[in-house]
Design an enzyme around this catalytic site. Structure first.
Site, PDB file in Angstrom:
ATOM      1  N   THR A 115       1.031  -1.252   0.069  1.00  0.00           N
ATOM      2  CA  THR A 115       0.141  -0.039   0.007  1.00  0.00           C
ATOM      3  C   THR A 115       0.935   1.186   0.030  1.00  0.00           C
ATOM      4  O   THR A 115       0.610   2.144  -0.650  1.00  0.00           O
ATOM      5  CB  THR A 115      -0.862  -0.019   1.363  1.00  0.00           C
ATOM      6  OG1 THR A 115      -1.762  -1.122   1.163  1.00  0.00           O
ATOM      7  CG2 THR A 115      -1.765   1.108   1.303  1.00  0.00           C
ATOM      8  N   CYS A 116       1.933   1.163   0.861  1.00  0.00           N
ATOM      9  CA  CYS A 116       2.656   2.460   1.143  1.00  0.00           C
ATOM     10  C   CYS A 116       3.330   3.122  -0.236  1.00  0.00           C
ATOM     11  O   CYS A 116       3.030   4.248  -0.677  1.00  0.00           O
ATOM     12  CB  CYS A 116       3.769   2.101   1.967  1.00  0.00           C
ATOM     13  SG  CYS A 116       5.009   3.345   2.305  1.00  0.00           S
ATOM     14  N   HIS A 173      22.679  27.807  13.027  1.00  0.00           N
ATOM     15  CA  HIS A 173      21.814  28.975  12.651  1.00  0.00           C
ATOM     16  C   HIS A 173      22.017  29.472  11.267  1.00  0.00           C
ATOM     17  O   HIS A 173      22.970  29.423  10.633  1.00  0.00           O
ATOM     18  CB  HIS A 173      22.079  30.202  13.533  1.00  0.00           C
ATOM     19  CG  HIS A 173      21.247  31.414  13.277  1.00  0.00           C
ATOM     20  ND1 HIS A 173      20.082  31.671  13.516  1.00  0.00           N
ATOM     21  CD2 HIS A 173      21.792  32.680  12.661  1.00  0.00           C
ATOM     22  CE1 HIS A 173      19.782  32.779  13.290  1.00  0.00           C
ATOM     23  NE2 HIS A 173      20.725  33.466  12.627  1.00  0.00           N
TER      24      HIS A 173
END
Ligand code: NAI
Length: 461
Positions: free
Chosen positions: A41-42, A440
């Site tokens: 299914t995935c 950052h």
């Protein structure tokens, strides 16, 4: 007749990972799959194709809503639905062929067809019967019917997630029954493509089981994006009407009966284990899940089960972990799956991700907790990228500072959550995350800030 150490039934993320792991550990392994392509299914009709459509429709949303703000004055792209579906199919093809390649590379035999287990140690596919020292059932799940309602799925007008991934056209209107993961992911796709989407949910809020604050914020953001919600409403019937359908529902509060017309109705009220045709009398729970012990052994000796057919969240990565574990057990190793640290992600925009205990559950379990919260409004990268809607909520034990859970609604939440998963695996305290240098400018800084908020306070709050 061929003889194997292990035959795995089903090639979804649980089954194929189990087969590859077993082969890597020296077991002669086969995997039975009845679909024309591997991946279950995935890969074929679930996670992968839906992510392709989420990606494409998000790009459209960016072009329509944010390009001009950045000085990109191009006209918004027009949608060629057939091409979008072809792109999605190409993504599926690349992934399913990838598994075929991995099977060849690891010498896993793909037995094509649907399997049954006539007796322990034997797997029948077509007219052939194969012998196996061990069998692993990884046959997955299927869409469950709407409980207590008359709904006939035709996969054209009244569809499950499978039909919703290949509609003949972009519908003008859609009613989604169920405000869970599938309903909201696919509801988002069609809203961005211009469909008028209404989600009808039985409970008073969406995404049951999520942290309550996250769920509330999530609903608010989706509403702002154009999705309409009818909550506290039990669907009783879906009737075909003209080219579309009418959804009948009753408000739970006062019993008032109402209805909605739509071009397409998406049924997304949960999935159930798929065990059809296995032909073995296995002990199952009331909900049809195969019962297993802590070694994934079923009530029949030599037969194991993993993934969506057993208890637990129906998640590809949970099935993968169980597949690896059972293969390693069969090869004599001592693996374990930590069910306390299984992340869950909803791939909308923003994404929603969580791991461990929610605030509500932590209190229910008697923990004294502290909650560190940080809004993406204080994150420079998120602001630059028009992605500042949302927050991180870290839950830590008030006495030991140990992280108990984390809930994120915001950009790349599905990726961000993993630093908390690793931290929890290592039994880390919130202070451990808070003292870890984060680059950052990144979204990850919001995770550190939430950890800081569990202590003396976030910097950018
Ligand atoms: P779900 O269990 O997430 O949500 C179903 C929703 O339908 C619930 O909110 C429920 O209250 C509601 N509902 C039930 N009966 C109803 C009725 N009569 N009227 C109105 N609402 C009703 O199920 P969903 O979204 O179908 O997903 C199935 C499984 O697939 C889940 O276990 C999910 O975790 C998994 N999945 C995971 C994804 C991911 O990890 N991103 C993506 C897609 C599916």
């Amino acid at each position: 007749m061929a003889q194997y150490d292990l035959i795995v039934i089903g090639s979804g993320p649980g089954g194929y990972v189990c087969a590859i792991r077993a082969a890597q550990l020296g077991l002669k392994t086969a995997c039975v799959e009845g679909r024309e392509t591997l991946g279950g299914t995935c890969l074929n009709v679930g996670c992968i194709p839906s992510k392709a459509l989420l990606h494409a429709s998000h790009q459209l949303h960016e072009a329509e809503h944010n390009f001009a703000k950045m000085g990109l004055m191009a006209e918004a792209p027009k949608v060629d639905w057939a091409k979008m579906l072809a792109y999605k199919d190409d993504v599926i093809g690349q992934n399913t062929k990838g598994i075929e390649f991995l099977f060849k590379k690891n010498k896993v035999d793909w037995i094509k067809g649907w399997a049954s287990i006539p007796e322990a140690g034997k797997v029948k596919v077509g007219d052939e019967v194969h012998e196996a020292k061990a069998i692993v059932i990884a046959s997955g799940s299927e869409s469950a019917p709407v409980p207590g309602a008359e709904v006939e799925v035709d996969e054209e007008v009244v569809v499950t997630s499978t039909g919703a991934l290949e509609l003949g056209r972009i519908p003008g209107s859609m009613v989604v029954i169920g405000g869970g993961v599938i309903g909201l992911e696919l509801g988002s796709v069609y809203t961005r493509l211009g469909t008028d989407v209404t989600v009808v949910e039985y409970l008073d809020g969406i995404v049951p089981g999520q942290d309550a604050e996250v769920a509330k914020q999530f609903q608010k953001i989706l509403k702002k994006q154009g999705i309409k919600f009818v909550t506290g409403a039990a669907v009783s019937k879906v009737e075909r009407a003209g080219d579309g359908a009418t959804v009948h529902y009753a408000m739970r509060k006062d019993g008032a009966e109402k209805s909605l017309d739509a071009d397409v109705v998406l049924v997304a009220t949960g999935r159930r284990p798929y065990t059809e045709g296995l032909g073995l009398d296995l002990k199952t729970s009331q909900r049809g899940q195969i019962e297993v012990d802590d070694r994934y052994a079923t009530s029949v000796s030599g037969v194991h089960a993993i993934g969506d057919v057993i208890e637990g969240p129906m998640l590809a990565h949970k099935a993968e972990d169980e597949g690896m574990a059972v293969a390693e057990m069969l090869a004599g190793q001592k693996p374990h799956v930590n069910y306390d640290v299984i992340p869950g992600v909803i791939y909308t925009h923003p994404e929603v991700a969580s791991v461990g205990l929610t605030e509500e559950l932590a209190k229910e379990k008697g923990h004294k907790i502290k909650v560190g919260q940080f809004s993406f409004m204080g994150n420079g990268r998120a602001k630059a990228n028009f992605a500042a809607d949302g927050f991180v909520k870290m839950i830590a034990d008030a006495e030991t500072d140990r992280i108990l859970g984390c809930h994120v609604i915001g950009p790349m939440a599905g990726d961000l959550i993993h630093e908390v998963c690793v931290a929890m695996e290592f039994g880390a305290a919130a202070e451990d995350l808070a003292r870890t240098c984060h680059a950052h400018p990144t979204y990850s800084e919001a995770m550190r800030e939430a950890a800081l908020a569990c202590g003396d306070g976030a910097i950018h709050a």
